[in-house]
Design a protein around this motif. Structure first.
Motif, PDB file in Angstrom:
ATOM      1  N   PHE A   1       0.820  -1.212   0.000  1.00  0.00           N
ATOM      2  CA  PHE A   1       0.000   0.000   0.000  1.00  0.00           C
ATOM      3  C   PHE A   1       0.853   1.262   0.000  1.00  0.00           C
ATOM      4  CE2 PHE A   1      -2.486  -3.311   2.143  1.00  0.00           C
ATOM      5  CZ  PHE A   1      -3.552  -3.377   1.258  1.00  0.00           C
ATOM      6  N   PRO A   2       0.406   2.270  -0.726  1.00  0.00           N
ATOM      7  CA  PRO A   2       1.077   3.579  -0.657  1.00  0.00           C
ATOM      8  C   PRO A   2       0.842   4.209   0.712  1.00  0.00           C
ATOM      9  CG  PRO A   2      -0.928   3.746  -1.949  1.00  0.00           C
ATOM     10  CD  PRO A   2      -0.742   2.287  -1.645  1.00  0.00           C
ATOM     11  N   ASP A   3       1.480   5.335   0.948  1.00  0.00           N
ATOM     12  CA  ASP A   3       1.391   6.021   2.232  1.00  0.00           C
ATOM     13  C   ASP A   3       0.549   7.283   2.087  1.00  0.00           C
ATOM     14  OD1 ASP A   3       2.783   6.122   5.064  1.00  0.00           O
ATOM     15  OD2 ASP A   3       2.825   8.163   4.271  1.00  0.00           O
ATOM     16  N   VAL A   4       0.025   7.749   3.207  1.00  0.00           N
ATOM     17  CA  VAL A   4      -0.750   8.983   3.221  1.00  0.00           C
ATOM     18  C   VAL A   4       0.029  10.143   2.599  1.00  0.00           C
ATOM     19  CG1 VAL A   4       0.018   9.579   5.552  1.00  0.00           C
ATOM     20  CG2 VAL A   4      -2.141  10.504   4.691  1.00  0.00           C
ATOM     21  N   LYS A   5       1.349  10.079   2.673  1.00  0.00           N
ATOM     22  CA  LYS A   5       2.172  11.151   2.092  1.00  0.00           C
ATOM     23  C   LYS A   5       1.927  11.303   0.589  1.00  0.00           C
ATOM     24  CE  LYS A   5       6.038  10.793   5.397  1.00  0.00           C
ATOM     25  NZ  LYS A   5       5.435   9.749   6.245  1.00  0.00           N
ATOM     26  N   LEU A   6       1.619  10.202  -0.089  1.00  0.00           N
ATOM     27  CA  LEU A   6       1.402  10.276  -1.531  1.00  0.00           C
ATOM     28  C   LEU A   6       0.105  11.008  -1.859  1.00  0.00           C
ATOM     29  CD1 LEU A   6       2.503   9.660  -4.278  1.00  0.00           C
ATOM     30  CD2 LEU A   6       1.570   7.333  -4.119  1.00  0.00           C
ATOM     31  N   VAL A   7      -0.903  10.881  -1.012  1.00  0.00           N
ATOM     32  CA  VAL A   7      -2.128  11.662  -1.201  1.00  0.00           C
ATOM     33  C   VAL A   7      -1.805  13.149  -1.076  1.00  0.00           C
ATOM     34  CG1 VAL A   7      -4.475  12.112  -0.374  1.00  0.00           C
ATOM     35  CG2 VAL A   7      -3.551   9.778  -0.316  1.00  0.00           C
ATOM     36  N   ALA A   8      -0.965  13.483  -0.098  1.00  0.00           N
ATOM     37  CA  ALA A   8      -0.531  14.868   0.050  1.00  0.00           C
ATOM     38  C   ALA A   8       0.253  15.337  -1.170  1.00  0.00           C
ATOM     39  CB  ALA A   8       0.308  15.017   1.319  1.00  0.00           C
ATOM     40  N   ASP A   9       1.023  14.428  -1.788  1.00  0.00           N
ATOM     41  CA  ASP A   9       1.746  14.787  -3.017  1.00  0.00           C
ATOM     42  C   ASP A   9       0.774  15.211  -4.113  1.00  0.00           C
ATOM     43  OD1 ASP A   9       4.169  14.181  -1.831  1.00  0.00           O
ATOM     44  OD2 ASP A   9       4.367  12.208  -2.779  1.00  0.00           O
ATOM     45  N   HIS A  10      -0.332  14.497  -4.237  1.00  0.00           N
ATOM     46  CA  HIS A  10      -1.339  14.847  -5.243  1.00  0.00           C
ATOM     47  C   HIS A  10      -1.918  16.233  -4.959  1.00  0.00           C
ATOM     48  CE1 HIS A  10      -2.068  11.068  -7.648  1.00  0.00           C
ATOM     49  NE2 HIS A  10      -1.289  10.606  -6.681  1.00  0.00           N
ATOM     50  N   ILE A  11      -2.194  16.503  -3.693  1.00  0.00           N
ATOM     51  CA  ILE A  11      -2.710  17.827  -3.336  1.00  0.00           C
ATOM     52  C   ILE A  11      -1.674  18.896  -3.661  1.00  0.00           C
ATOM     53  CG2 ILE A  11      -3.424  19.279  -1.387  1.00  0.00           C
ATOM     54  CD1 ILE A  11      -4.694  16.724  -0.170  1.00  0.00           C
ATOM     55  N   ASP A  12      -0.417  18.637  -3.303  1.00  0.00           N
ATOM     56  CA  ASP A  12       0.664  19.565  -3.646  1.00  0.00           C
ATOM     57  C   ASP A  12       0.695  19.850  -5.142  1.00  0.00           C
ATOM     58  OD1 ASP A  12       1.638  19.842  -1.072  1.00  0.00           O
ATOM     59  OD2 ASP A  12       3.323  18.454  -1.339  1.00  0.00           O
ATOM     60  N   HIS A  13       0.532  18.800  -5.933  1.00  0.00           N
ATOM     61  CA  HIS A  13       0.642  18.943  -7.380  1.00  0.00           C
ATOM     62  C   HIS A  13      -0.479  19.818  -7.933  1.00  0.00           C
ATOM     63  CE1 HIS A  13       2.188  17.956 -11.298  1.00  0.00           C
ATOM     64  NE2 HIS A  13       1.001  17.532 -11.698  1.00  0.00           N
TER      65      HIS A  13
END
Length: 418
Positions: A333-345
């Motif tokens: 599973f990916p990490d919650v940090k990757l969801v934040a990466d999408h928001i950052d993008h």
């Protein structure tokens, strides 16, 4: 109103307010410890209205055997399965999950899409009727604000798949009257409205003539146009046609999932922002991580081979123990940090005013990232955003202000047209 937690963040805000009566100093969450920041995130989650653009509870109720006469799935209490229920919603600070009135694409061929939509709408309303102290229907941002003050979870509704309109334009107004406040134009297959991102046939090359009527009628009656699931051509046709901002209720960034048209590419995100719309980030593993499916397949293949080599079935206790140990050691599973990466993008392309949460809870199975397994865990994502320098005002925009802006713009335009 939600109970406030006294954290270092609130103490700092109070101190700054005492020191400067005119304007409190913005808290620097980046200098906090992880534990302090998580407490601050919980406080923000419980003090701020939080809207999620897409939660698939109604279809989960249907699959679980919920009927209008008997409540098999009691989400007023903590449930063993699924990602949503009242206690976990309260823990995570979720106030207004858009209930997805999901219509599988097969109903386009076999018929009955409108009837299914009606039944799922009735199921959703039954939640509010059965537990009025916990749930309430919501047909506007004002309703959500009132329910929030009363401590209730709002149940706004969006219809996932315009197939429910069938071939009758009058059904757009019909569903608005029933309480639908956004319509996802397509789902897994091209339909009478336009082309789907999942369908390679590209039957129409974008919106159909009927689809253009549907978009205009949605603008007229006050239903938000949802471009999640549509093909790129359909998206651009919508953007040329609509008179009001649109939403992507549960989509993520194609940058992290190359070739996955279900997500939005940079040009689409930019255009959505230019037209004052909002993309609400989907939390599903395959939506946020382009390598998730490959990792999952590798683990699955290993387990199948191991079972065959050792002549075990999955039900054997020794096999279950091995599978549990192996999957824990090879966490796919990916990490919650990757969801934040999408928001950052999204923020880097379109700005902070054009992003929100659209989890797809109860709709993406067990693919959810570590730290975001159910609705109780939103504070983990908020804490990660605070760590990256997002302000409390930024979080408020992501949680509700951005989608409220779009929703109210659609309401205002419809009022003027009427």
């Amino acid at each position: 109103m939600k109970k406030s937690l006294l954290t270092k963040a609130s103490v700092l805000l109070l101190a700054s307010a005492i020191g400067c009566q005119e304007k409190p100093v913005e808290v620097d969450y980046t200098i906090m410890s992880d534990e302090e920041r998580l407490e601050a995130a919980k406080e923000i989650a419980h003090e701020t209205i939080m809207v999620d653009g897409h939660v698939d509870l109604p279809y989960r109720m249907k699959v679980g055997g919920f009927t209008l006469q008997r409540e098999i799935l009691d989400v007023s209490e903590r449930t063993d399965g699924g990602n949503f229920d009242f206690p976990r919603s309260k823990e995570g600070g979720l106030d207004a999950p858009f209930m997805s009135i999901y219509l599988p694409a097969r109903y386009q061929e076999m018929g009955g899409a409108k009837n299914l939509a009606d039944s799922l709408i009735l199921m959703t309303k039954r939640l509010a009727d059965t537990w009025p102290e916990k749930f309430a229907m919501a047909y506007s941002p004002d309703d959500i604000e009132a329910n929030f003050k009363a401590g209730k979870i709002s149940l706004p509704m969006g219809m996932e798949n315009g197939a429910g309109i069938e071939d009758d334009i009058e059904n757009v107004a019909y569903f608005h009257e029933k309480g639908i406040r956004y319509i996802t134009l397509t789902h897994g297959k091209d339909n009478l409205i336009g082309d789907s991102s999942y369908d390679t046939a590209r039957t129409h090359g974008g919106l159909t003539e009927f689809g253009k009527e549907v978009v205009k009628e949605m603008n007229k009656v006050g239903i938000m146009v949802d471009i999640s699931h549509v093909s790129d051509d359909t998206f651009y046709d919508v953007m040329e046609l609509t008179d009001v901002p649109v939403i992507a209720s549960h989509s993520s960034c194609r940058k992290y999932t190359p070739g996955f048209e279900r997500n939005m590419d940079d040009d689409m995100i930019k255009r959505l922002g230019e037209e004052n719309g909002i993309i609400m980030i989907n939390f599903g593993g395959s939506f946020i991580d382009g390598n998730y499916n490959d990792r999952t397949a590798e683990v699955r293949e290993h387990i199948v081979n191991w079972l065959a080599q050792n002549e075990f079935s999955r039900s054997d206790s020794a096999a279950q123990a091995y599978i549990e140990k192996y999957t824990a050691e090879h966490n796919v599973f990916p990490d919650v940090k990757l969801v934040a990466d999408h928001i950052d993008h999204v923020v880097s392309i379109a700005g902070i005013d054009h992003v929100g949460f659209g989890s797809d809870f109860d709709g993406v199975g067990d693919s959810l990232p570590n730290g975001l397994k159910d609705v109780s865990m939103y504070p983990n994502l908020i804490a990660e955003l605070l760590k990256r320098g997002y302000s409390k005002e930024d979080i408020e925009k992501i949680c509700y202000k951005n989608v409220f802006r779009v929703w109210r713009a659609v309401e205002d335009a419809a009022t003027k047209m009427s």
